[in-house]
Structures are given as C-alpha cells and as structure tokens.
Design an enzyme around this catalytic site. Structure first.
Site, PDB file in Angstrom:
ATOM      1  N   GLU A   1       4.316  -5.291   7.286  1.00  0.00           N
ATOM      2  CA  GLU A   1       3.504  -4.240   7.910  1.00  0.00           C
ATOM      3  C   GLU A   1       3.867  -3.946   9.359  1.00  0.00           C
ATOM      4  OE1 GLU A   1       2.329  -6.654   5.988  1.00  0.00           O
ATOM      5  OE2 GLU A   1       0.832  -5.869   4.604  1.00  0.00           O
TER       6      GLU A   1
ATOM      7  N   GLU B   1      -0.412  -9.504  -0.718  1.00  0.00           N
ATOM      8  CA  GLU B   1      -1.836  -9.821  -0.515  1.00  0.00           C
ATOM      9  C   GLU B   1      -2.591  -9.861  -1.842  1.00  0.00           C
ATOM     10  OE1 GLU B   1      -1.964  -6.620   2.436  1.00  0.00           O
ATOM     11  OE2 GLU B   1      -2.960  -8.036   3.769  1.00  0.00           O
TER      12      GLU B   1
ATOM     13  N   GLY C   1       0.603  -5.119   0.731  1.00  0.00           N
ATOM     14  CA  GLY C   1      -0.562  -5.229  -0.156  1.00  0.00           C
ATOM     15  C   GLY C   1      -0.238  -5.911  -1.472  1.00  0.00           C
TER      16      GLY C   1
ATOM     17  N   ALA D   1       0.867  -1.184   0.000  1.00  0.00           N
ATOM     18  CA  ALA D   1       0.000   0.000   0.000  1.00  0.00           C
ATOM     19  C   ALA D   1       0.897   1.226   0.000  1.00  0.00           C
ATOM     20  CB  ALA D   1      -0.887  -0.016   1.235  1.00  0.00           C
TER      21      ALA D   1
END
Ligand code: COA
Length: 260
Positions: A134, A114, A111, A66
């Site tokens: 993270e 993911e 992300g 992200a």
C-alpha cells in the site's frame, strides 16, 4: 444466493468462496466486499457449513488487493468509511465461529493479504506471492494488515513488509509463520479441503470455543486469557459432544458429534 463477483458452493460441509474478477486479478471492489459480508452471514447461519475455504479464480491471483480504480477516488471521509467497512467484513470472517482457510493460489497483495490474515489458517501455492504494497500507492493497509500481521508474525516482520512494500514468496511466508503450509501449484484447494476435513472431524463447539479463546485471549493480559480459557473449558464440559467424545474414546469407537 447467487453473487456477481463471488462463486459460492457448499459441498461436504465446506463452503468454498471463490473471488471471481480474474480480469483485475480478483481485486476487491466495494460490491465484492458487500457480497462477501452477505455470503459470510449465509455461511454462519447454515448448519450444513462447518468450514470455509477462500480462494481466487484463475491460476494467477488469490486477491491482488483492493480495487485501485475505486481507491483512487477516495476522499478522507470515504477512505475512512472504506476501511471501517472492510475491517468489519473481515472481522466477521475471523469471529464467525467456523474455521476458514485461505487457499492462496497466487498473488495475495494488500487487501488480499489482509483477507488471508483474517482467515483461521493459510495454505499457499509454491508460486504464490504475498505482500502489503500500500505505501507504494501513498496509502497504508486498511483492512487490518497493520494489526493482524504484527500479531501473527511479530512487529519486525510487520514493519518490514509494510514499509518496504516488498512481496515475499510462499517459502519465506512459511518461514515467518505467515502461512501454515506450502503446496504445489494446483494443489492448494485440495490441501485446504484436506485440512478442513481434519477440523470437521472434531467437535464443532470445541473448535469454535478454542478459536474464540485464542482470538480474544490474545487481546487480554494472560491472567484474564487463562480465566476465559477456563470458562469456555467449563462450558464445553456441559455439552453433549463432550460426553460423546470422551465416551467414544473410552469405548474405542469413532465419535458422532452433533454440535450440541
Ligand atoms: N486493482 C485494480 N486492478 C488491478 C489490481 C488492483 N488491485 N491489480 C491488478 N489489476 C489489474 C491491472 O490493472 C491489469 O488490468 P489491465 O489488464 O486492464 O491493464 C490486470 O489486473 C492484470 O494485472 P497486471 O498488472 O497487468 O499483471 P502483472 O502480472 O503485470 O502484475 C501484479 C501483477 C499483482 C504485480 C500487479 O497487477 C500489481 O502490482 N497489482 C496491484 C497490487 C496492489 O498494489 N495491491 C494493493 C492495493 S491497496
């Protein structure tokens, strides 16, 4: 449709979606996630699309997570909204009924990892690095990483990757089942296309219901999952493509599937 942060093209029944923010290693900002959702809706509607390949622009990153510039601004309330929205987009990818392949051409972090986990299959370049870093930032995976990583590779792997925040290389990712195949750098999209072509040669509804049985069945007790399998199996027996596939085999010819 043209997008600002994604390149989308459809060729030979395969939609290729390229995350295109190379200056930030293709990090996912909100605008990119909105575009991804729209692009997936378009691909889901388009009968000409039989499979999807997701990759990153440049040779350094698939998606480096992200966008940390945006993450840094989150309050509790919009942090939760951020997570729910991103989870929804990735769930759309996972359940759209068309197989998707992550062509992991470099860093797949946070992300990005993911996103790859939400794809049906993953192919990594030898040089790729995967990780869920993270906790280094004081947050945790929020686009399904804690759930999909544990389901795909087991809780030991999920605990290790999430709490150590360490990156792993492509060969290690292959060993633990996080990726399906490792190829030379530069060959990752071609390998994904080759895999997509193998899938596309099969009956589309059979592929769709098989994926649905695996995805939903894993969330059920085995008894219920077996019942789901039998029901979808029965449904496929009523399709034109089932008649065609079995007849073609018996007549020793190639099947012509019609998605009916
Ligand atoms: N969000 C925003 N910007 C990012 C980013 C992200 N997730 N990942 C990389 N970038 C930016 C860097 O800030 C840098 O910008 P700059 O050129 O303006 O300084 C640029 O992309 C290149 O990254 P850089 O860190 O210089 O490359 P590197 O080769 O030294 O390191 C990584 C590569 C992937 C190891 C490193 O960029 C990194 O750790 N990124 C963050 C990964 C992460 O924590 N993702 C999870 C977020 S939840």
């Amino acid at each position: 449709m043209a997008y600002e942060n994604l390149l989308c093209e459809v060729k030979d029944s395969i939609a290729r979606i390229t995350f295109n923010r190379p200056k930030v290693l293709n990090a996912l900002n909100h605008a990119t996630m909105v575009e991804l959702g729209a692009c997936l809706d378009e691909a889901a509607r388009d009968d000409a699309v039989r499979a999807l390949i997701l990759t990153g622009s440049g040779d350094k990153a698939f998606v480096a997570g992200a966008d940390i510039n945006e993450l840094a601004q989150h309050t509790a309330v919009d942090g939760k909204e951020f997570s729910i929205f991103g989870q929804g987009v990735l769930r759309k990818l996972e359940t759209m009924g068309k197989p998707s392949i992550a062509a992991i051409n470099g860093y797949a972090l946070g992300g990005g990892c993911e996103l790859a986990l939400a794809c049906t299959l993953r192919i990594a370049a030898k040089t790729a690095k995967l990780g869920q870093p993270e906790v280094k930032l004081g947050i945790m995976p929020g686009y399904g990483g804690t759930q999909r990583l544990a389901r795909l590779c087991g809780r030991g792997v999920a605990y290790q990757m999430v709490v150590t925040a360490e990156m792993i290389g492509a060969e290690e990712a292959l060993r633990i089942g996080l990726v399906n195949q490792v190829v030379e750098p530069g060959e990752v999209v071609a390998a994904a296309e080759a895999m997509a072509r193998k899938i596309i040669a099969n009956a589309p509804l059979a592929v769709k219901y098989s994926m649905e049985a695996i995805d939903r069945g894993l969330e059920m007790p085995q008894e219920e999952g077996l019942f789901l399998e039998a029901t979808l199996f029965g449904l496929l027996c009523a399709t034109e493509d089932m008649r065609e596939g079995t007849s073609a085999f018996l007549e020793k010819r190639a099947a012509q599937f019609k998605n009916r």
